[in-house]
Design a protein around this motif. Structure first.
Motif, mmCIF file in Angstrom:
data_model
loop_
_atom_site.group_PDB
_atom_site.id
_atom_site.type_symbol
_atom_site.label_atom_id
_atom_site.label_comp_id
_atom_site.label_asym_id
_atom_site.label_seq_id
_atom_site.Cartn_x
_atom_site.Cartn_y
_atom_site.Cartn_z
ATOM 1 N N GLY A 114 2.654 -0.236 -0.418
ATOM 2 C CA GLY A 114 1.911 -0.188 0.168
ATOM 3 C C GLY A 114 2.106 1.507 0.496
ATOM 4 N N ALA A 115 1.836 1.754 0.963
ATOM 5 C CA ALA A 115 2.196 3.490 0.711
ATOM 6 C C ALA A 115 2.183 4.238 -0.835
ATOM 7 N N TRP A 116 2.330 3.892 -1.603
ATOM 8 C CA TRP A 116 1.821 4.320 -2.627
ATOM 9 C C TRP A 116 0.664 4.261 -2.762
ATOM 10 N N MET A 117 0.347 2.501 -3.020
ATOM 11 C CA MET A 117 -1.464 2.761 -2.820
ATOM 12 C C MET A 117 -2.319 3.707 -1.968
ATOM 13 N N ARG A 118 -1.561 3.092 -0.918
ATOM 14 C CA ARG A 118 -2.640 4.246 0.100
ATOM 15 C C ARG A 118 -2.205 5.814 -0.450
ATOM 16 N N GLY A 119 -1.713 6.106 -0.962
ATOM 17 C CA GLY A 119 -1.669 7.981 -1.677
ATOM 18 C C GLY A 119 -2.303 8.654 -2.566
ATOM 19 N N LEU A 120 -3.006 6.729 -3.263
ATOM 20 C CA LEU A 120 -3.731 7.059 -4.395
ATOM 21 C C LEU A 120 -4.819 6.694 -4.353
ATOM 22 N N ASP A 124 -7.182 0.590 2.830
ATOM 23 C CA ASP A 124 -6.444 -0.156 3.687
ATOM 24 C C ASP A 124 -7.191 -1.043 3.896
ATOM 25 N N ALA A 125 -8.018 -2.141 3.623
ATOM 26 C CA ALA A 125 -8.804 -3.377 3.478
ATOM 27 C C ALA A 125 -8.120 -4.295 1.895
ATOM 28 N N GLU A 126 -7.900 -3.612 0.889
ATOM 29 C CA GLU A 126 -7.478 -3.776 -0.167
ATOM 30 C C GLU A 126 -6.257 -3.944 -0.344
ATOM 31 N N VAL A 127 -5.040 -2.613 0.200
ATOM 32 C CA VAL A 127 -3.594 -2.594 0.365
ATOM 33 C C VAL A 127 -3.387 -4.096 1.180
ATOM 34 N N ASP A 128 -3.614 -3.841 2.577
ATOM 35 C CA ASP A 128 -3.710 -5.088 3.274
ATOM 36 C C ASP A 128 -3.847 -6.329 2.069
ATOM 37 N N ASP A 129 -4.677 -7.282 1.061
ATOM 38 C CA ASP A 129 -5.348 -8.065 0.553
ATOM 39 C C ASP A 129 -4.121 -7.835 -0.221
#
Length: 331
Positions: A114-120, A124-129
């Motif tokens: 999750g942290a890696w995806m947010r760094g890119l 947030d909604a996509e990461v949570d999904d």
């Protein structure tokens, strides 16, 4: 179960709810006991398939003296601990693969992902999904995987008396991915490095690196074994390793050209925005959880293009600039 050249045996070990359907696990007998390469996904159905394949080959889990991993993804490494507990077998992998498996073990893989995806700059909604779809599965299948007791570097021989089985280090799909050469049977076990139809995912890992550069070099390396039959981790065995390696190389170079063209059309896109604008085997909105792999693969191509001077990457905001905007020479 299929009997192969040199007394090898392949077993289809199912992967639940996955379009790949199964991992091909290989049994390699020696003078005393046998080695299992990539036992497969950890499930009761998978265990039953593996034990059933052993039985058809005239063996049982107790006859397994060693387990060799081409890499530690759970569809290859998941059943290793269960097989070790049933047999007392040693477990072998490349040192870089062990290091990647142990790195940040105290952090839940889903949290790190999750942290890696947010760094890119994935929203947030996509990461949570995405994490809600398979985050728990990531944690449960990566955290308990068995550690190595034998390390195999490039050129090392697997400790199986009566058999010449040599490790060929092919980083790219993972840092410590191994192919295995059995020269007497003229076969190369290719894991997920070279598959007959699928292009293996080559994605930027949570810890960075340049996996695509590694992968292209590894493709050139395995092309030298064109006389061998390829025994891959999925799909089916095939011949023509050099031609398949060349096709995969061309695929990634074409992808690099597409990325440069798309970046030129967009206004300094993030990795997420770039990935969504690329062509995939299905529409972006229908990719589902595989968006994680798509993001990682896009980032890996960008990393190679940045090193080649074809793109610049403002990592502070993870935005991309074309060479024309950055004032760099084109290629």
């Amino acid at each position: 179960m299929e009997k192969l050249a040199g007394g090898l045996v392949s077993i289809e070990v199912p992967i639940p709810d996955n379009p790949l359907r199964y991992t091909l696990s290989y049994l390699i007998p020696g003078d005393h006991g046998m080695v299992v390469v990539d036992p497969g996904w950890d499930s009761d159905a998978g265990w039953n398939a593996l034990v059933g394949g052993l039985a058809e080959a005239g063996a049982a889990p107790a006859d397994v003296t060693g387990v060799v991993l081409t890499h530690v993804h759970p569809d290859h490494h998941g059943l290793t601990a269960r097989l070790r507990d049933a047999s007392g077998a040693w477990i072998a992998m490349h040192p870089a693969e062990r290091a990647s498996m142990l790195r940040d073990r105290e952090t839940a893989p889903s949290h790190a992902l999750g942290a890696w995806m947010r760094g890119l700059r994935v929203p947030d909604a996509e990461v949570d999904d995405l994490l809600g779809t398979f985050g728990a599965a990531v944690d449960s299948h990566f955290a308990p995987m068995a550690d190595a007791t034998v390390l195999l570097d490039d050129g090392d021989f697997v400790p199986l008396p009566g058999r010449r089985l040599q490790a060929v280090w092919t980083p790219g799909h993972t840092p410590g991915h191994l192919c295995l050469l059995e020269p007497d049977a003229q076969v190369l076990l290719t894991g997920d490095h070279v598959l007959p139809r699928i292009s293996p995912n080559i994605g930027l890992s949570l810890t960075g690196g340049d996996p695509l550069t590694d992968y292209l070099a590894s493709l050139e390396k395995v092309a030298a074994y064109d006389a061998c039959e390829a025994l891959p981790g999925h799909e089916h065995r095939f011949r023509g390793i050099a031609a398949r390696a060349a096709a995969l190389d061309a695929h990634h170079r074409d992808r690099c050209d597409e990325i440069v063209e798309v970046v030129g059309r967009l206004d300094q896109p993030t990795i997420w925005e770039l990935a969504a604008a690329l062509t995939w085997s299905r529409p972006w909105e229908k990719i589902g959880p595989m968006k994680v792999g798509a993001i990682a693969e896009t980032a890996a191509h960008v990393e190679l293009l940045v090193k080649a001077g074809r793109l610049t990457w403002d990592r502070s905001g993870t935005r991309l600039l074309s060479p024309a905007v950055a004032g760099l020479p084109g290629h």
